[in-house]
Structure formats: structure tokens, C-alpha cells
Design a protein around this motif. Structure first.
Motif, PDB file in Angstrom:
ATOM      1  N   PRO A  25      26.688  30.927  33.792  1.00 41.97           N
ATOM      2  CA  PRO A  25      26.351  32.347  33.996  1.00 41.97           C
ATOM      3  C   PRO A  25      25.169  32.801  33.141  1.00 41.97           C
ATOM      4  CG  PRO A  25      28.720  32.069  33.819  1.00 41.97           C
ATOM      5  CD  PRO A  25      28.109  30.768  33.417  1.00 41.97           C
ATOM      6  N   SER A  26      25.103  32.325  31.900  1.00 40.85           N
ATOM      7  CA  SER A  26      23.975  32.695  31.032  1.00 40.85           C
ATOM      8  C   SER A  26      22.666  32.181  31.600  1.00 40.85           C
ATOM      9  CB  SER A  26      24.187  32.127  29.622  1.00 40.85           C
ATOM     10  OG  SER A  26      25.333  32.685  29.018  1.00 40.85           O
ATOM     11  N   ALA A 100      35.491  31.408  36.766  1.00 39.02           N
ATOM     12  CA  ALA A 100      34.814  31.118  38.025  1.00 39.02           C
ATOM     13  C   ALA A 100      35.049  32.239  39.038  1.00 39.02           C
ATOM     14  CB  ALA A 100      35.309  29.784  38.587  1.00 39.02           C
ATOM     15  N   THR A 101      36.262  32.766  39.063  1.00 35.16           N
ATOM     16  CA  THR A 101      36.573  33.871  39.977  1.00 35.16           C
ATOM     17  C   THR A 101      35.774  35.109  39.628  1.00 35.16           C
ATOM     18  OG1 THR A 101      38.822  33.029  40.283  1.00 35.16           O
ATOM     19  CG2 THR A 101      38.423  35.327  40.884  1.00 35.16           C
ATOM     20  N   PHE A 102      35.678  35.409  38.344  1.00 35.72           N
ATOM     21  CA  PHE A 102      34.939  36.597  37.914  1.00 35.72           C
ATOM     22  C   PHE A 102      33.452  36.485  38.256  1.00 35.72           C
ATOM     23  CE2 PHE A 102      38.111  37.091  34.154  1.00 35.72           C
ATOM     24  CZ  PHE A 102      39.099  37.482  35.043  1.00 35.72           C
ATOM     25  N   CYS A 103      32.872  35.309  38.035  1.00 37.95           N
ATOM     26  CA  CYS A 103      31.424  35.149  38.208  1.00 37.95           C
ATOM     27  C   CYS A 103      31.010  34.951  39.659  1.00 37.95           C
ATOM     28  CB  CYS A 103      30.935  33.959  37.376  1.00 37.95           C
ATOM     29  SG  CYS A 103      31.047  34.229  35.588  1.00 37.95           S
ATOM     30  N   LEU A 104      31.900  34.399  40.479  1.00 40.95           N
ATOM     31  CA  LEU A 104      31.555  34.108  41.865  1.00 40.95           C
ATOM     32  C   LEU A 104      32.227  35.046  42.864  1.00 40.95           C
ATOM     33  CD1 LEU A 104      31.754  30.198  41.764  1.00 40.95           C
ATOM     34  CD2 LEU A 104      29.715  31.628  41.584  1.00 40.95           C
ATOM     35  N   GLY A 105      33.472  35.412  42.591  1.00 40.96           N
ATOM     36  CA  GLY A 105      34.218  36.228  43.535  1.00 40.96           C
ATOM     37  C   GLY A 105      34.160  37.718  43.272  1.00 40.96           C
ATOM     38  N   PHE A 106      34.116  38.093  42.002  1.00 37.08           N
ATOM     39  CA  PHE A 106      34.137  39.520  41.665  1.00 37.08           C
ATOM     40  C   PHE A 106      32.879  40.285  42.084  1.00 37.08           C
ATOM     41  CE2 PHE A 106      37.564  40.861  38.442  1.00 37.08           C
ATOM     42  CZ  PHE A 106      38.530  40.158  39.145  1.00 37.08           C
ATOM     43  N   PRO A 107      31.652  39.717  41.955  1.00 42.01           N
ATOM     44  CA  PRO A 107      30.458  40.510  42.305  1.00 42.01           C
ATOM     45  C   PRO A 107      30.511  41.160  43.679  1.00 42.01           C
ATOM     46  CG  PRO A 107      29.791  38.592  41.070  1.00 42.01           C
ATOM     47  CD  PRO A 107      31.272  38.435  41.319  1.00 42.01           C
ATOM     48  N   PRO A 108      30.759  40.413  44.770  1.00 43.83           N
ATOM     49  CA  PRO A 108      30.801  41.101  46.075  1.00 43.83           C
ATOM     50  C   PRO A 108      31.960  42.076  46.213  1.00 43.83           C
ATOM     51  CG  PRO A 108      31.414  38.794  46.308  1.00 43.83           C
ATOM     52  CD  PRO A 108      30.886  38.955  44.920  1.00 43.83           C
ATOM     53  N   VAL A 109      33.083  41.756  45.564  1.00 41.00           N
ATOM     54  CA  VAL A 109      34.243  42.650  45.636  1.00 41.00           C
ATOM     55  C   VAL A 109      33.949  43.969  44.924  1.00 41.00           C
ATOM     56  CG1 VAL A 109      36.643  42.975  44.912  1.00 41.00           C
ATOM     57  CG2 VAL A 109      35.912  40.781  45.870  1.00 41.00           C
TER      58      VAL A 109
END
Length: 280
Positions: A25-26, A100-109
Motif C-alpha cells: 500500500p505504501s 488485504a480486504t481494507f486496501c482492495l475491497g474497502f475503497p469501492p465500498v
């Protein structure tokens, strides 16, 4: 309970590949910030013209160096402390799956949920993901405490901590006074504490007393220090994420997405944790 040192626990539980996962992510944040400003603006999320692509990319976009550095430093601190708690608490896979969920799944949600509040604005920044890491901290502290301080620490009482933290966030973000609209902040804070206390009293078992907890944390050099750092971070970071004055240099801090990130990151992983999906 183990009596190994914190260093031994971290060396035994950490994996070389984890450094790549933590750094990804960084690296993405730095790579996006090095793009030309017009390109970065095109990757931001316009509420009046949303797209699936910008719903994701906007969370990695920063237009000012101050905003970028603040979120990069916040991620490094939250992810570093969270990872250490997870590894020493034998919940490494739980943390990495959540990250992984926060960085990949959370943005569109988070972007989609932002559309519930109609307005002409542009959203960008990693703060919502950082607040998700804050929402995960109580769970990581709990599994860490069970491993090193008290195996009887009640995980099912964690919603009590959540209610208190929501009250703390309301106190920080809403006006506070004894008259007018300022009563809202105090009301949310009091309600959070009362709900938390009620839930704790009805769900906690015969665990150690608060005095025993403090004594155990104080006497466990290394382990106690890491736990204290996690607690301080959990209480202090919302002060940054929920400023009393949300307008900064002509931009408005999106308190709504911060709260969404925090709440969703607690609720989902809490269900997974109680179900024992990632027990190691």
C-alpha cells in the motif's frame, strides 16, 4: 500462556513475504503521488460523475504533500503496530486477510456508500483505509491480551469497547456544549459509555480484575509496552481522523467515510474472529 519475549514471538511468527504485503500500500501511495497532478485529479472520485475505476483509485490519490505524508505516516504506524500485535497474538493470517480486504475491497465500498449523501464534491485520500486499521485495533489488542495476559479475556465483550470508541469519536467530531446543537457531542459520548458499560456487564465472564490487568501489563516488559502503544494509538488516532474543525485549506475532511471505515472494519472482522475462522 507463553512466557517468551516479544522479540522471540515476532521472530517466530513473522514471514519475509509479509514485508512485501505490508509495503505494497505504501508503494502504491508513493507511485500515485508521483504522477502529474492532472492525472491524479482524474483518478479522484467525483460524486456527480462516479465510475468504478475512480471509486477504487481515489483512495490512493493525494493532491498535497501534507495530506500524502500524513496518511503515509498514519498507515505505516497503524499497520506496523497492528502487524506486531497480530504476530505476537498468533493471529497473523487474520491481520493480513483484513489488511488485504481494507486496501482492495474497502475503497469501492466506501466510495459507493459516499453516494448516499448527494453533493457536488470530489473525494480522495487514504484516510478511510487508515480508519479501518483503527477499527481493527481493538480486535488485535484482544487476541494479544488473551495470548499474553489472560486466556479468559472475554472476546465477546469487544462490542463494549466499540460503543465507547464511537462515543469518543462523537465527542471529538460533534460540537460539545450544554446548550443547543452542542448537546449532540456530549449525548453521543455519554450514550457510548453507557452502552459499552451495559454490554460489558452483561457479557463479561469471570476474568481478571482491572488491577490484575494493570499489574500483568506492567510486569511483562516488551509485551506490556506493545499493548500500551496499541491502546494509546487506538485512543489518540481518532483525534486526527475526526477533527473538531473539519475544514482544512479549503477542503473538507470526510468524517462520514472515516466513520464508515472504522465501523465496517470492526464489525466484519469481529464476526470472523468470534467464529474462529483464523485461529492459529
Amino acid at each position: 500462556m507463553t512466557r517468551s519475549t516479544l522479540r522471540e514471538d515476532l521472530l517466530a511468527g513473522a514471514r519475509p513475504l509479509d514485508a512485501v504485503v505490508l509495503a505494497a500500500p505504501s508503494i502504491a501511495l508513493v507511485a500515485v503521488f508521483l504522477l502529474p497532478e492532472p492525472t491524479r485529479r482524474s483518478l479522484a472520485f467525483e460524486y456527480s460523475a462516479p465510475t468504478l475505476t475512480t471509486a477504487f483509485t481515489a483512495h490512493y490519490v493525494h493532491l498535497s504533500a501534507e495530506h500524502f505524508l500524513a496518511n503515509l505516516a498514519g498507515y505505516s504506524l497503524l499497520a506496523g503496530v497492528g502487524y506486531a500485535l497480530a504476530v505476537a497474538g498468533r493471529h497473523r493470517r487474520f491481520f493480513l486477510a483484513s489488511l488485504a480486504t481494507f486496501c482492495l475491497g474497502f475503497p469501492p465500498v466506501l466510495s459507493a456508500l459516499n453516494l448516499a449523501v448527494p453533493r457536488h464534491a470530489v473525494g480522495f485520500g487514504f484516510s478511510g483505509v487508515n480508519m479501518a486499521l483503527v477499527g481493527l485495533l481493538p480486535l488485535l489488542l484482544a487476541v494479544y491480551a488473551r495470548e499474553h495476559f489472560s486466556a479468559s479475556a472475554p472476546t465477546r465483550a469487544l462490542p463494549a469497547v466499540f460503543f465507547v470508541l464511537v462515543g469518543w469519536i462523537g465527542f471529538l467530531a460533534l460540537p460539545t456544549s450544554l446548550t443547543g446543537f452542542g448537546v449532540a457531542g456530549l449525548s453521543v459520548a455519554v450514550a457510548g459509555v453507557l452502552l459499552g458499560a451495559t454490554y460489558a456487564l452483561t457479557s463479561a465472564g469471570g476474568g481478571p480484575s482491572i488491577r490484575q490487568w494493570f499489574r500483568e501489563i506492567r510486569d511483562r516488559a516488551g509485551h506490556g509496552d506493545l499493548f500500551a502503544v496499541g491502546v494509546v494509538l487506538l485512543v489518540a488516532y481518532p483525534v486526527i481522523g475526526f477533527p473538531a474543525e473539519p475544514t482544512v485549506d479549503g477542503s473538507v475532511v470526510n468524517l462520514y467515510v472515516h466513520l464508515l471505515g472504522f465501523c465496517l472494519a470492526f464489525i466484519g472482522p469481529y464476526v470472523v474472529l468470534v467464529a474462529g475462522v483464523f485461529d492459529e
